[in-house]
Design a protein around this motif. Structure first.
Motif: not given
Length: 164
Positions: A23-28, A37-44, A46-49
């Motif tokens: 399993p993987f923890k789902r992101a906000q 930028k089209a998208g950014v993943a904030h790793l710590h 767990n956020l996708l913008r």
């Protein structure tokens, strides 16, 4: 939040779970990203913008490539930790193996530049123009001074603005 975008994020996580059998923890997910930028993943966090304007203008490719690209960052981080390169081997493995997509670092969407107002400052020595950003202009109002490199006099706001 557009349903298609949320659905694609969930599909990407499910594909990764099936591939890695874990399993993987789902992101906000947020649509609060502007600029180039089209998208950014904030790793710590767990956020996708994602950029809503680029999403609207490039929906099909955005859903296919950009969403997978950003989810792959989170999956790689959850699998391999902090020590990996952002677009390194691990991320590329996920893009190719899990999503069967090319590991492209950047999008090629047309990005409209927004207009910006410049505040015109002048030097008393020769009348040279200096275009200040709104932020720098605001700092002058708070008491900051900017000096001419040639004569060291304080630059003075001319009262003029220019839109670029």
């Amino acid at each position: 939040m557009p349903e298609l975008l949320n659905s694609r994020v969930e599909t990407c996580f499910q594909q990764a779970e099936a591939f890695f059998n874990r399993p993987f923890k789902r992101a906000q997910v947020s649509l609060k990203l502007r600029g180039q930028k089209a998208g950014v993943a904030h790793l710590h966090e767990n956020l996708l913008r994602f950029n809503p304007q680029l999403y609207r203008e490039n929906r099909e490719d955005f859903l296919k490539q950009t969403v997978a690209h950003e989810v792959a960052h989170l999956v790689a981080h959850q699998l391999f930790g902090d020590s990996i390169a952002p677009h390194g081997e691990e991320w590329q493995l996920i893009m190719r193996g899990v999503y069967e997509l090319p590991p492209l670092r950047c999008h090629n969407y047309a990005v409209k530049r927004r207009s910006v107002t410049r505040y015109i400052y002048r030097c008393p020595c020769d009348g040279s123009d200096f275009a200040f950003s709104a932020q720098r202009h605001g700092l002058v109002h708070q008491g900051r001074r900017y000096l001419c490199r040639r004569c060291r006099h304080t630059l003075v706001f001319s009262g003029e603005t220019r839109v670029e």
